[in-house]
Write a protein that holds these residues in place. Structure first.
Motif, PDB file in Angstrom:
ATOM      1  N   THR A 174       3.455  30.073  -0.082  1.00 51.52           N
ATOM      2  CA  THR A 174       4.747  31.169  -1.356  1.00 51.52           C
ATOM      3  C   THR A 174       4.816  31.023  -1.873  1.00 51.52           C
ATOM      4  OG1 THR A 174       5.061  31.351   1.413  1.00 51.52           O
ATOM      5  CG2 THR A 174       6.366  32.492  -0.680  1.00 51.52           C
ATOM      6  N   ILE A 176       7.404  31.297  -5.181  1.00 51.68           N
ATOM      7  CA  ILE A 176       8.792  31.407  -5.258  1.00 51.68           C
ATOM      8  C   ILE A 176       9.770  31.621  -6.961  1.00 51.68           C
ATOM      9  CG2 ILE A 176       9.244  31.107  -3.160  1.00 51.68           C
ATOM     10  CD1 ILE A 176      10.662  28.276  -3.778  1.00 51.68           C
ATOM     11  N   HIS A 217       9.475  36.787  -4.406  1.00 53.16           N
ATOM     12  CA  HIS A 217       8.905  35.494  -3.578  1.00 53.16           C
ATOM     13  C   HIS A 217       7.171  36.925  -3.500  1.00 53.16           C
ATOM     14  CE1 HIS A 217       9.683  37.915  -0.728  1.00 53.16           C
ATOM     15  NE2 HIS A 217       8.534  37.014   0.948  1.00 53.16           N
TER      16      HIS A 217
END
Length: 289
Positions: A174, A176, A217
């Motif tokens: 992910t 972010i 994100h």
């Protein structure tokens, strides 16, 4: 950088990190045994989602298999991950709502506890493209005012990500933007390449990642030729907001009776004080008696 804090640290250490960055990595969140059990429980649903779509290319986000209704389909995810005391305590701190109402000249303090908004396992595979950076509280039409200092009550959503494998840039960790939870609603400046301030939330097995719904994100690009990246994802919303997934329509009363009291409450089987979410003028938990 994302702060990495061992789960044995104080609750205040996690609160401080989230107020500063909007997120935190918990080291030693769970065990390899729990991860293996959860994988076994969700795998049939992941396989079925790929089969239903015809190929990984046709699955969610161009290459992501899913297991929706995760709370009901994986006991391990429900009782070991979602019910984890640290996640629950952080949810109570950040998205509980407490207010005082008056009945004539007598005050009454009411508290609305969090509800589970969505529970899902996502399994990203070759062909999965990167998501555009976004805030997950968009579904609740949240409004944000730019600030330099976090204030309690600013957020209405808090998420937990439990990876089933090590996650890193190549398998789509992910992406972010730490600190973006303090931004307003103006168009964000991610620079000419779209990566200004962006870091990868790289996780090891047994780690977990917690973030506020106001943090920018997006899942990364899965660039490997094989394999997959499994992540068990939960979001809770404030108790006065509509849930993204409506689990009360998909879990039978007999099934809910087998869940812990905490999970029942988070699903919405307990009314939000003073009078929100009742059945027959009573808190719906009476239906489980």
């Amino acid at each position: 950088m994302v702060q990495r804090i061992n789960r044995e640290a104080s609750l205040q250490a996690f609160i401080n990190a989230m107020e500063k960055d909007g997120c935190v990595i918990i080291e030693g969140f769970t065990t390899l045994e729990a991860l293996a059990n959860a994988q076994e429980e969700v795998q049939p649903y992941l396989d079925a989602s790929i089969s239903a779509s015809g190929s990984t290319v046709g699955a969610l986000n161009g290459g992501t298999a899913t297991c929706t209704r995760l709370i009901g389909r994986s006991k391990t995810a429900r009782e070991k991950f979602f019910s984890d005391p640290l996640y629950q305590e952080l949810a109570e701190h950040f998205i509980d709502i407490e207010s005082t109402t008056w009945y004539g000249d007598e005050p009454q303090v009411n508290k609305s506890h969090p509800l589970i908004s969505i529970s899902i396992t996502m399994d990203s595979r070759p062909g999965c493209k990167a998501q555009r950076l976004h805030r997950d509280d968009k579904n609740h039409h949240a409004r944000h005012t730019k600030t330099d200092k976090y204030t309690q009550g600013r957020d209405m959503l808090i998420g937990l990500f439990v990876p089933g494998c090590d996650t890193f840039t190549a398998n789509g960790a992910t992406r972010i933007v730490p600190g973006s939870h303090l931004w307003g609603d103006e168009k964000p400046d991610f620079g000419p390449n779209g990566d200004k301030g962006v870091v990868d939330a790289e996780l090891k097995k047994t780690d977990a990642f917690i973030m506020l719904g106001s943090l920018y994100h997006g899942a990364g690009h899965y660039s490997l030729p094989s394999g997959s990246r499994t992540v068990h994802i939960f979001f809770m919303c404030s108790g006065v907001h509509r849930q993204e997934e409506i689990p009360f329509l998909s879990y039978s009363i007999e099934e809910v009776k087998t869940y812990s009291q905490l999970v029942r409450d988070r699903l919405g089987w307990k009314q939000s004080e003073p009078n929100l979410g009742w059945v027959d003028l009573m808190s719906p938990e009476y239906l489980l008696a």
